[in-house]
Design a protein around this motif. Structure first.
Motif, PDB file in Angstrom:
ATOM      1  N   GLU A 268      47.768  35.701  25.274  1.00 28.81           N
ATOM      2  CA  GLU A 268      48.516  35.884  26.253  1.00 28.81           C
ATOM      3  C   GLU A 268      49.868  35.798  26.341  1.00 28.81           C
ATOM      4  O   GLU A 268      51.384  36.161  27.122  1.00 28.81           O
ATOM      5  N   GLY A 269      50.400  34.435  25.169  1.00 28.81           N
ATOM      6  CA  GLY A 269      51.738  33.968  24.571  1.00 28.81           C
ATOM      7  C   GLY A 269      52.206  35.250  23.853  1.00 28.81           C
ATOM      8  O   GLY A 269      53.499  35.864  24.996  1.00 28.81           O
TER       9      GLY A 269
ATOM     10  N   MET B 271      49.373  43.026  34.234  1.00 27.87           N
ATOM     11  CA  MET B 271      48.711  42.478  35.350  1.00 27.87           C
ATOM     12  C   MET B 271      47.451  42.045  34.807  1.00 27.87           C
ATOM     13  O   MET B 271      46.052  41.781  35.246  1.00 27.87           O
ATOM     14  N   GLU B 272      46.446  43.752  34.400  1.00 25.21           N
ATOM     15  CA  GLU B 272      45.094  44.415  33.765  1.00 25.21           C
ATOM     16  C   GLU B 272      44.621  43.126  32.605  1.00 25.21           C
ATOM     17  O   GLU B 272      43.524  42.822  32.864  1.00 25.21           O
ATOM     18  N   ARG B 273      45.396  43.837  32.254  1.00 26.41           N
ATOM     19  CA  ARG B 273      45.337  42.291  30.643  1.00 26.41           C
ATOM     20  C   ARG B 273      44.516  41.088  31.195  1.00 26.41           C
ATOM     21  O   ARG B 273      44.271  40.310  30.913  1.00 26.41           O
ATOM     22  N   VAL B 274      46.124  40.521  32.286  1.00 25.17           N
ATOM     23  CA  VAL B 274      46.317  39.123  32.060  1.00 25.17           C
ATOM     24  C   VAL B 274      44.924  39.183  32.842  1.00 25.17           C
ATOM     25  O   VAL B 274      44.152  37.860  33.262  1.00 25.17           O
ATOM     26  N   THR B 275      44.679  39.612  33.634  1.00 24.63           N
ATOM     27  CA  THR B 275      43.508  39.527  34.447  1.00 24.63           C
ATOM     28  C   THR B 275      42.622  40.083  34.345  1.00 24.63           C
ATOM     29  O   THR B 275      41.524  38.365  34.295  1.00 24.63           O
ATOM     30  N   GLN B 276      42.417  39.926  33.442  1.00 19.68           N
ATOM     31  CA  GLN B 276      40.338  39.931  32.069  1.00 19.68           C
ATOM     32  C   GLN B 276      40.813  38.903  31.535  1.00 19.68           C
ATOM     33  O   GLN B 276      39.942  38.057  31.420  1.00 19.68           O
TER      34      GLN B 276
END
Length: 134
Positions: free
Chosen positions: A73-74, A92-97
């Motif tokens: 995330e960082g 958005m896709e990766r953070v949601t995952q």
């Protein structure tokens, strides 16, 4: 659990015991003093120990995985903040995952803690009542 079942089988008065086993058992715990409730208590304690080991192991794994995800995330945030033209959809896709993975992991761990808490309460139910001071 297997150990407790074995104890239950071998300490049941209707099951014949070998001479050596009977002598050892009589010296350690007189057979007439082993109650069904005590065997049940041993089963609960045994299960409690297994749950505790599993919780501690899973907690360590959870912390390691969460740390790995925090680093990711960082890195994602650093990349987004340092770039004027970033792919918001990919972000958005990766953070949601990652968020969904964390929710799943912590929900599962919370359920394990609830199961452990319930087993603790079962074990406490076997404890003799403490005299109230008053």
């Amino acid at each position: 659990r297997h150990d407790v079942d074995y104890l239950r089988e071998t300490l049941t008065p209707t099951k014949p015991l070998g001479v050596d086993t009977a002598v050892v058992l009589e010296a350690a715990v007189p057979l007439e003093h082993v109650t069904e409730a005590e065997l049940d208590h041993l089963g609960v304690v045994d299960e409690l120990e297994h749950l505790e080991d599993r919780i501690l192991t899973n907690h360590v794994a959870l912390i390691k995985e969460d740390t790995r995800m925090l680093v990711e995330e960082g890195n994602i945030l650093s990349a987004v903040q340092s770039t004027v033209d970033y792919d918001i959809d990919a972000y958005m896709e990766r953070v949601t995952q990652l968020v969904q993975r964390k929710i799943s992991m912590y929900t599962s761990f919370s359920q394990e803690l609830d199961q452990f808490r319930a087993q603790l309460q079962r074990e406490e139910a076997f404890a003799p009542p403490t005299p109230s001071s008053g």
